[in-house]
Enzyme design. Structure first.
Site: not given
Ligand code: SD4
Length: 290
Positions: A49, A151, A169, A179-182, A202-203, A205
């Site tokens: 990850s 992450t 991450t 795609r871009v997360g948090d 984490t999680g 995003g």
């Molecule tokens: C995301 N928060 O790209 C990250 C992914 C993540 O555990 O935390 N995975 O959304």
């Protein structure tokens, strides 16, 4: 009862927190500690990850997101960068060597080469085979607590009482290209205010971005909440927006200026490491769903 120095990180990342602790114990800055700490996970191909060995997007390309923030409120981030093992160090260069905060995609990669980073293939055979298997059905479905190792978000306080944070991450597995997360978004995946404390996430995003989760938690601590109470409120905001579909994971951790820590999550399975003179502990926080 001030805990200082101290480092905390999402998930059970013993090697990463050990590295950060080594830096802090030898008198290093919290900024060096969090950078060098998360670099352990970026280089670890077993962590699918983060960094090298990360799961690719749906087209088979590994794209990385990272950000870093120091005790002065300086920050740097790279979004959707490819072929670089240590995006956290590129983010630090963005912070220290440019007038900008974020660089994305090809521009970020180009900047990294200019700074002497080497081009490297990040897709391991294992991640490639799993992606080929996934392509047979090609259903995008975030998996809760992938391998209990995900992450990495890290926060540290050094001997001078200064707080820094880092988050890195490979994002959600099999995401749409681009795609871009948090994780690289200051305020969402990570936020530090040296007067108050820091938080990281984490999680999934998208849900953290929608509530500007880490900034929210730091602001709640500013208003007097403990790190634990602030993390719980941060998770509750996300739950409120998702009453009928709580099938995803979010985990927050936070630290305040006194070195008190907290963590909270939606689903069981999340943990976070703390390392201080008090010991090196893997903490299992309460979850909203039992
Ligand atoms: C995301 N928060 O790209 C990250 C992914 C993540 O555990 O935390 N995975 O959304």
């Amino acid at each position: 009862n001030r805990e200082q120095p101290i480092v905390i990180a999402t998930w059970n990342v013993e090697n990463a927190t050990s590295k950060a602790w080594e830096v802090l114990k030898s008198g290093g800055s919290s900024l060096d500690a969090v950078e060098q700490g998360v670099m352990i996970e970026e280089a670890d191909v077993k962590n699918q990850s983060v960094g090298k060995g990360g799961r690719p997007d749906r087209d088979g390309n590994v794209t990385l997101d990272a950000c870093i923030m120091d005790s002065e409120g300086n920050c740097g981030a790279v979004l959707c960068i490819e072929n670089i093992v240590h995006p956290i160090s590129v983010a630090r260069k963005v912070m220290e060597d440019t007038p900008h905060v974020m660089l994305a995609g090809k521009g970020a990669e180009q900047f990294a080469y200019e700074k002497g980073f080497k081009k490297e293939n990040l897709l391991t055979e294992k991640s490639k085979q799993e992606w080929l298997e996934w392509k047979k059905t090609a259903q995008y479905k975030p998996i809760v607590n992938i391998e209990n190792h995900d992450t990495i978000g890290m926060l540290a306080i050094d001997n001078n009482g200064n707080i820094s944070g880092a988050c890195t991450t490979s994002g959600m597995a099999y995401k749409i290209a681009g795609r871009v997360g948090d994780s690289p978004i200051i305020g969402a995946g990570l936020f530090v205010d040296n007067e108050v404390g820091g938080a990281t996430a984490t999680g999934v995003g998208e849900e953290v971005v929608r509530t500007v989760g880490s900034f929210l938690i730091v602001e709640l601590m500013r208003q007097g909440k403990s790190p634990q109470e602030a993390c719980e409120e941060g998770v509750r905001r996300i739950i409120k927006k998702n009453k009928n579909k709580l099938n995803f994971q979010i985990g927050f951790i936070a630290i305040n200026k006194k070195g008190e820590t907290g963590g909270y999550c939606i689903q069981p399975g999340f943990s976070y490491r703390t390392y201080s003179e008090a010991g090196h502990v893997n903490n299992i926080p309460e979850s909203y769903i039992k």
